[in-house]
Design a protein around this motif. Structure first.
Motif, mmCIF file in Angstrom:
data_model
loop_
_atom_site.group_PDB
_atom_site.id
_atom_site.type_symbol
_atom_site.label_atom_id
_atom_site.label_comp_id
_atom_site.label_asym_id
_atom_site.label_seq_id
_atom_site.Cartn_x
_atom_site.Cartn_y
_atom_site.Cartn_z
ATOM 1 N N GLY A 82 0.819 -1.214 0.000
ATOM 2 C CA GLY A 82 0.000 0.000 0.000
ATOM 3 C C GLY A 82 0.846 1.254 0.000
ATOM 4 O O GLY A 82 0.489 2.260 -0.646
ATOM 5 N N ALA A 83 1.982 1.241 0.716
ATOM 6 C CA ALA A 83 2.879 2.394 0.725
ATOM 7 C C ALA A 83 3.487 2.607 -0.658
ATOM 8 O O ALA A 83 3.710 3.747 -1.083
ATOM 9 N N PHE A 84 3.763 1.516 -1.369
ATOM 10 C CA PHE A 84 4.296 1.608 -2.732
ATOM 11 C C PHE A 84 3.286 2.295 -3.642
ATOM 12 O O PHE A 84 3.643 3.108 -4.503
ATOM 13 N N ASN A 85 1.999 1.981 -3.460
ATOM 14 C CA ASN A 85 0.956 2.576 -4.298
ATOM 15 C C ASN A 85 0.768 4.069 -4.041
ATOM 16 O O ASN A 85 0.131 4.767 -4.843
ATOM 17 N N LYS A 86 1.278 4.562 -2.917
ATOM 18 C CA LYS A 86 1.221 6.003 -2.676
ATOM 19 C C LYS A 86 2.133 6.777 -3.620
ATOM 20 O O LYS A 86 1.894 7.950 -3.907
ATOM 21 N N MET A 87 3.181 6.111 -4.091
ATOM 22 C CA MET A 87 4.199 6.787 -4.908
ATOM 23 C C MET A 87 4.156 6.369 -6.374
ATOM 24 O O MET A 87 4.572 7.119 -7.251
ATOM 25 N N PHE A 88 3.674 5.158 -6.644
ATOM 26 C CA PHE A 88 3.673 4.642 -8.014
ATOM 27 C C PHE A 88 2.285 4.113 -8.362
ATOM 28 O O PHE A 88 1.588 3.574 -7.505
#
Length: 415
Positions: free
Chosen positions: A219-225
């Motif tokens: 989920g943290a990855f989806n905040k940026m990409f």
């Protein structure tokens, strides 16, 4: 007791014969030494190189099946590449569906990766392999930590800004100090480091390494990409059982579940590819099998010459000791004792030559070849000694048989 006594006497005869003609012995052994050295050196180099290359692909995991659009070996020649481009990306809902329904998997996970720069104060590490992972990532791939801990399920579910980083990244961002609990920045967002991977070291190829990796919650990855169509392609992976049967069962189960999830009719082809990580290892193994065969050919010619050399020295030895053979047989020596005596001498000759070749390979293993570590394995040592013994038996059986069949009266009269 008789067997051991005969063996000891044969050894003494062989040693005496070799010692009395030292120069001839050394020249005869060169062929076997060079042959065994060539074969074992090639095998040692091939094994070391193969292990190094396979370890470079360790990031793919073991007994893992990945859901991709393209096969590892590329589209078949009779299929246009754009058909694979149009295939749908894997989704989180498919991952959840497989996780709930797969019966033959030890673990199922989803991840997405991108290259980026990580900063900490004035320090930065460019080209980090940043991966957003599910909590089940540790069930599919090896996550060996040198210090710190893995994510909790709550932290991954809540998309917390936490990170696991590689040793090389940690040393660059916070040199000479522990990075656990320290703050880093990824694309402007602050993350807290909770773990550091064990160091892997340099490989032969520029492949992803955990030394340069950074794991964060999916989920943290989806905040940026952006992931999905027109974005970064996520990868679903499942780990199968250790045996081949379990892996085949998992593959068949995944095909059925994915077709059901994507609503594919029985007459419609799969719009996904299941890639096994063993495909790459098997491909590498087949290439090195060819190289090993070349090593047998190269060393075989030298061993052939060495075998002729040993056979020649044994014929000369039989002729020189014909008188002694006659005396031994007249005193009651059996044919098998004479046979064993000369055969043992031939095997000793061959083993000395083979042992010398193995020692040379062992000394060669101390030479540094960049990141490649040469390791002389026990299997190769046994192989070298085994081949040497066979060459000794083959080379010495004919002269030993001639010596054993000699008539004692005629042998004593020979001068």
């Amino acid at each position: 007791m008789l067997f051991f006594r005969l063996t000891w006497e044969s050894f003494l005869f062989a040693f005496s014969a070799l010692k009395s003609n030292l120069t001839r012995t050394i020249l005869s052994l060169l062929g076997v030494t060079v042959g065994i050295f060539a074969i074992i050196a090639v095998f040692t180099l091939v094994d070391s190189l193969e292990n190094n290359i396979k370890s470079s692909f360790s990031f793919l995991g073991t007994n893992v099946i990945r859901v991709d659009r393209f096969p590892f070996d590329g589209p078949p020649q009779n299929r246009p590449w754009w058909e694979y481009i149009r295939r749908p990306y894997s989704t989180v809902s498919e991952y959840r569906f497989l996780e709930e329904n797969l019966q033959n998997a030890e673990g199922v996970t989803i991840s997405a990766s991108a290259r980026t720069t990580i900063q900490a104060g004035s320090n930065a590490y460019e080209g980090t392999q940043l991966s957003g992972v599910a909590y089940t990532y540790q069930d599919v791939y090896d996550v060996a930590l040198e210090e710190g801990r893995y994510f909790t399920e709550v932290e991954v579910g809540g998309a917390r800004n936490l990170a696991l980083i590689g040793k090389k990244v940690a040393n660059t961002l916070y040199p000479n100090q522990s990075i656990i609990g320290k703050e880093i920045k990824i694309r402007g967002l602050k993350f807290i480091v909770i773990g550091v991977f064990e160091e892997e070291g340099e490989g032969l190829f520029e492949l992803p390494s955990k030394d340069e990796a950074c794991l964060i919650p999916y989920g943290a990855f989806n905040k940026m990409f952006f992931t999905g169509r027109n974005g970064i392609e996520p990868t679903i992976a499942a780990k199968g059982m250790e045996d081949d049967i379990g892996l085949v069962a998992l593959e068949n189960e995944m095909i059925g579940l994915l077709r059901a999830k994507r609503g594919l009719k029985p007459t419609v082809e799969d719009n996904f590819t299941l890639n096994k990580t063993e495909f790459i290892q098997n491909t590498i193994g087949s290439v090195f099998d060819v190289i090993s065969s070349a090593g047998w050919v190269i060393g075989g010619f030298s061993i052939l010459v060495g075998g002729f050399g040993i056979a020649n020295i044994m014929f000369v030895s039989v002729r020189e000791r014909t008188n002694i053979i006659g005396i031994q047989k007249s005193l009651g020596a059996k044919n098998y004792f004479i046979l064993f005596q000369f055969l043992f001498e031939a095997v000793c000759l061959s083993l000395i030559g083979g042992g010398t070749g193995i020692i040379l390979v062992y000394l060669l293993s101390f030479i540094q070849l960049g990141t490649l570590d040469l390791v002389l394995s026990i299997q190769n040592i046994i192989l070298g000694l085994g081949v040497s013994s066979i060459i000794g038996v083959v080379s010495g059986i004919v002269p030993a048989t001639l010596a054993a069949r000699m008539d004692p009266v005629e042998a004593i009269r020979t001068t």
